[in-house]
Design an enzyme around this catalytic site. Structure first.
Site, PDB file in Angstrom:
ATOM      1  N   SER A 125       0.837  -1.190  -0.050  1.00 22.22           N
ATOM      2  CA  SER A 125       0.084  -0.161   0.059  1.00 22.22           C
ATOM      3  C   SER A 125       0.926   1.242  -0.094  1.00 22.22           C
ATOM      4  CB  SER A 125      -0.740   0.045   1.199  1.00 22.22           C
ATOM      5  OG  SER A 125      -1.772  -1.003   1.099  1.00 22.22           O
ATOM      6  N   ARG A 157       0.978   7.848   6.259  1.00 25.35           N
ATOM      7  CA  ARG A 157       0.143   7.253   7.139  1.00 25.35           C
ATOM      8  C   ARG A 157      -1.318   7.682   6.936  1.00 25.35           C
ATOM      9  NH1 ARG A 157       0.230   2.177   9.148  1.00 25.35           N
ATOM     10  NH2 ARG A 157       2.454   2.624   9.371  1.00 25.35           N
ATOM     11  N   HIS A 208      -2.675   6.520   3.910  1.00 32.21           N
ATOM     12  CA  HIS A 208      -3.115   5.023   3.743  1.00 32.21           C
ATOM     13  C   HIS A 208      -4.027   4.786   4.569  1.00 32.21           C
ATOM     14  CE1 HIS A 208      -2.475   1.159   6.074  1.00 32.21           C
ATOM     15  NE2 HIS A 208      -2.015   0.736   4.798  1.00 32.21           N
TER      16      HIS A 208
END
Length: 211
Positions: free
Chosen positions: A18, A41, A44
């Protein structure tokens, strides 16, 4: 109907893959090295690349947040969802902890008596703690507004404010209030976007940089 061919990825490699995709799709966009892991992050967590531009950092906010976590400074959230989303093992390794006062009976009573929100009252409870705090606000703009008031009154000085409430009523205004602070570190998602998951992702991104 035709389907795209599925990628063959082992379960333990899904997150790594990812992040590879996120890096590819960011292309030539340059991210500040200190901020990069936090931004990625959050992308994500949300699959929303707008955060590459909408996350605003005061100088060295990530570094200061990591240092605070390593000192055992507790994290205060405005939702139990945000609390649940923060990695407890990583918190324990850092020597930190997380608390949310929104469901506390004294907070509910205080909010009722003063005709304000529980988020507002929970910030007052946090201000009464003997320790300094990191605030991770992902839902309630009233929490950010009251934090700003407490700071202006000299009652509290957070080690870091993560200001990412989501919504429409006073969300933008509350974030701009935090962005106006000159002596408190902050990470703010400018605009209407955010959420408890985003607040937790930012905390986790800092925790994962602590060995």
């Amino acid at each position: 109907m035709e389907f795209r061919e599925l990628e063959q990825v082992r379960p333990e490699e899904i997150e790594k893959r990812s992040f590879e995709i996120i890096t590819q799709e960011l292309g030539d966009k340059k991210l500040d090295p200190e901020q990069e892991l936090v931004i990625k992050r959050v992308i994500h967590t949300t699959a929303d690349f707008d955060y590459a531009d909408q996350l605003i950092f005061s100088p060295h906010a990530v570094k200061l947040g990591i240092e605070a976590l390593k000192e055992g400074i507790p994290v205060i959230t405005d939702t139990n969802m945000g609390k649940a989303g923060i990695n407890k093992k990583a918190l324990e390794r850092a020597g930190s902890s997380v608390q949310c006062f929104m469901a506390d009976e004294d907070v509910a009573e205080d909010a009722k008596n003063r005709q304000t929100t529980r988020a507002h009252a929970s910030m007052d409870k946090a201000a009464r703690l003997s320790k300094e705090c990191i605030f991770a606000i992902g839902n309630a703009p009233t929490a950010l507004v009251h934090l700003h008031e407490l700071i202006q009154e000299g009652i509290i000085k957070p080690r870091l404010i993560i200001g990412v409430p989501v919504g429409f009523v006073n969300v933008i205004q509350s974030k701009e209030m935090i962005l106006s602070l000159s002596d408190v570190p902050y990470i703010v998602a400018r605009g209407r976007k955010g959420g408890s998951n985003v607040a937790a992702a930012i905390v986790n991104a800092m925790l994962y940089q602590i060995s």
